[in-house]
Design a protein around this motif. Structure first.
Motif, PDB file in Angstrom:
ATOM      1  N   CYS A   1      -2.442 -64.227  16.724  1.00 54.50           N
ATOM      2  CA  CYS A   1      -3.565 -65.097  17.072  1.00 54.50           C
ATOM      3  C   CYS A   1      -3.046 -66.522  17.110  1.00 54.50           C
ATOM      4  CB  CYS A   1      -4.697 -64.962  16.059  1.00 54.50           C
ATOM      5  SG  CYS A   1      -6.050 -66.112  16.411  1.00 54.50           S
TER       6      CYS A   1
ATOM      7  N   CYS B   1     -10.879 -64.927  13.160  1.00 50.11           N
ATOM      8  CA  CYS B   1     -11.659 -65.824  14.020  1.00 50.11           C
ATOM      9  C   CYS B   1     -12.442 -65.072  15.083  1.00 50.11           C
ATOM     10  CB  CYS B   1     -10.756 -66.871  14.661  1.00 50.11           C
ATOM     11  SG  CYS B   1      -9.638 -66.200  15.905  1.00 50.11           S
TER      12      CYS B   1
ATOM     13  N   CYS C   1      -8.504 -60.649  16.669  1.00 47.62           N
ATOM     14  CA  CYS C   1      -8.213 -61.268  15.378  1.00 47.62           C
ATOM     15  C   CYS C   1      -9.466 -61.152  14.519  1.00 47.62           C
ATOM     16  CB  CYS C   1      -7.825 -62.742  15.566  1.00 47.62           C
ATOM     17  SG  CYS C   1      -7.681 -63.634  13.997  1.00 47.62           S
TER      18      CYS C   1
ATOM     19  N   GLU D   1      -4.734 -69.172  17.370  1.00 51.00           N
ATOM     20  CA  GLU D   1      -5.641 -70.045  16.607  1.00 51.00           C
ATOM     21  C   GLU D   1      -5.308 -69.995  15.115  1.00 51.00           C
ATOM     22  OE1 GLU D   1      -8.131 -72.812  16.797  1.00 51.00           O
ATOM     23  OE2 GLU D   1      -8.641 -71.528  18.497  1.00 51.00           O
ATOM     24  N   CYS D   2      -5.148 -68.793  14.576  1.00 53.57           N
ATOM     25  CA  CYS D   2      -4.967 -68.612  13.129  1.00 53.57           C
ATOM     26  C   CYS D   2      -3.499 -68.481  12.733  1.00 53.57           C
ATOM     27  CB  CYS D   2      -5.707 -67.367  12.655  1.00 53.57           C
ATOM     28  SG  CYS D   2      -7.439 -67.350  13.125  1.00 53.57           S
TER      29      CYS D   2
HETATM   30 ZN    ZN Z   1      -7.642 -65.776  14.770  1.00 52.31          ZN
END
Ligand code: ZN
Lengths: 148, 361
Positions: free
Chosen positions: A49, A38, A35, A51-52
């Motif tokens: 991703c 991040c 990604c 997280e994102c």
């Molecule tokens: Zn990410």
């Protein structure tokens, strides 16, 4: 008592990310997704991703070596038989710093001795993948990670 | 305090989807739902709900695999072992209890990954009383209900074929209707019986697909859109054994509907994975559905527009996403300018569990 054996059979779709990864193993390559936002690298790969919450941006090839994060020795089989020789396995961190909690890596067998697991000297040791001659696109294309 | 749907997204609805894993499929549906709601799941969603069943997934404790693909990584994620409408019901409770302002609900099907789906359905049957006596084909449970319904109402096999013919044609133009077809009553009656009185075309096929719904509290919903769709949901389980059920009476759906505020509905979206179930389920909301069928009142403009986009006979049965599939149809209908619609969902054989989702604007 009513005896019954369920007939549960599946054929799991590996999907976009994991299919590329499995095909990479045939060529002795460990591939991850990255990604760009991040900078997280996913092995096993994901096409998004977590997280994102966006698609990952591309592929990176990782070395087929890393360090042992933690390891165990198992003396009991799936059917609860006593094993003569313990099966040693663990998580191998392919990339990242000592203190990372989440890291690209693999759970696999480790070719080492029980003593090194018991005294924990294997933890932190550098290991490298031992590849099978015949590879089919499976996690089993790697025999184990062996100390270098 | 009211709760609204502020976004919906879907992916798949094909007999097989080999290009994606189940997680990738859900990610695609979720991305579409959040884009429609104009929300970032990593910041704006408080709780996440996945509606799933381990034996469909082929993974035990499958809830461990639920969070990432809906944006729930390291966030409060909760699993409902049931239909997506039951997921919505839990989401409404999250919001009404004040623990959440925005909740995402997911359900999906990778039916094509299950090689022995008939055996998995059999595995859901009572192990002592039902499995040993069961014919080798789970449709017998629906046939029992069909026969009871025929006896009670006078529904004929021609009526059932008429439903299939209408529904398969209604699917044309619906992008999710992989099983839409141009079949007339005599085409359908030419098929042999699977389990008396059901023929192959009376039975909807399984399908792969994912649906994600974003729910919001009244204040958030009003800030996001001028046209929120308000929802109320309920569920009811009658029994797990056919001997204890009022066969052909859809007691599970009546039980669910008894808990919902009564309002006039402009459209009905009911589980029709077996053709006759369209009538049995519609009968929970409207008197004498067989007469409505015979009088041609089930189309748009009729007195009881039902499954006007083809229902599950056209779209297929996406396991626990069946209720949300009907909800997508209902939302499509409201977008045409109607003010209310109702979903009557069912978990399919061998269950006697129903869900109602009332939607209005
Ligand atoms: Zn990410």
């Amino acid at each position: 008592m009513i005896r019954y054996v369920p007939k549960a059979k599946y054929s799991y779709s590996a999907g976009q990310a994991q299919s590329v990864f499995l095909n990479g193993l045939k060529e002795k390559k460990i591939l991850g997704t990255v990604c760009n936002k991040c900078k997280k690298v996913y092995v096993p790969p994901k096409m998004y991703c977590e997280e994102c919450f966006k698609p990952t941006d591309g592929w990176v090839e990782l070395k087929d070596e890393g360090i042992v994060h933690t390891a165990i020795a198992s003396f009991v089989s799936w059917t609860r038989d006593r094993l003569e020789e313990p099966i040693i396995s663990g998580t191998i961190k392919l990339y990242g710093s000592e203190r990372d909690y989440v890291f690209p890596g693999m759970f696999h067998r480790i070719c080492t001795t029980y003593d090194k697991v018991r005294d924990m000297s294997i933890i932190g040791a550098k290991v490298k993948a031992v590849w099978n001659e015949k590879r089919v696109g499976s996690i089993e294309d790697i025999q184990c990670f062996k100390e270098v | 305090m009211k709760v609204a749907i502020v976004g919906m997204g879907w992916y798949g609805f094909r007999p097989s989807t080999p290009e994606v894993s189940f997680r990738e499929m859900v990610f695609e549906a979720a991305s579409r739902a959040y884009a429609e709601a104009n929300l970032d799941p990593r910041k704006d969603v408080d709780t996440f709900i996945s509606s799933q069943e381990d034996f469909w997934e082929g993974i035990s404790i499958a809830d461990e695999f639920a969070p990432d693909q809906i944006g729930g990584y390291l966030r409060p994620t909760f699993t409902v072992t049931g239909d997506g409408v039951q997921g919505i019901l839990h989401g409404i409770m999250h919001i009404k209890s004040g623990i959440s302002k925005v909740t995402a609900v997911e359900a999906h099907s990778k039916a094509s990954d299950i090689l022995t789906i008939g055996d998995i359905v059999e595995f859901a049957m009572d192990p002592i009383f039902l499995r040993p006596a069961a014919p080798p084909n789970f449709h017998f449970l629906a046939a029992l209900e069909a026969k009871a319904y025929q006896r009670r109402t006078g529904m004929t096999e021609e009526d059932m074929a008429e439903i299939v013919s209408i529904e398969k044609r209604n699917g044309f133009g619906n992008p999710r209707a992989s099983y839409a077809a141009n079949l007339n009553v005599s085409d359908i009656l030419s098929h042999e019986k699977v389990a008396e009185p059901l023929r192959r075309p009376d039975i909807a096929d399984f399908v792969d697909g994912a649906v994600v719904v974003v729910l919001a509290s009244e204040d958030i919903a009003r800030s996001l859109t001028d046209d929120p769709i308000w929802v109320e949901a309920s569920t009811f389980t009658e029994t797990n054994y056919p001997g204890y059920a009022e066969l052909g009476e859809a007691g599970y759906l009546r039980g669910a509907y008894s808990q919902i505020s009564k309002r006039k509905f402009d459209g009905y979206f009911v589980d029709d994975r077996y053709s006759f179930k369209l009538l049995e389920h519609l009968g929970v909301f409207k008197a004498d559905p067989l007469a409505l069928l015979r009088e041609g009142q089930l189309g748009e403009g009729g007195s009881a527009p039902t499954n006007v986009f083809g229902g599950l006979l056209s779209e297929g049965v996406p396991l626990e996403a069946a209720g949300l599939t009907l909800a997508l149809e209902a939302r499509e209908y409201l977008r045409k300018g109607y003010s209310s619609a109702v979903v009557g969902s069912w978990r399919g054989v061998p269950t006697y569990t129903g869900m109602v989702l009332s939607m209005w604007r």
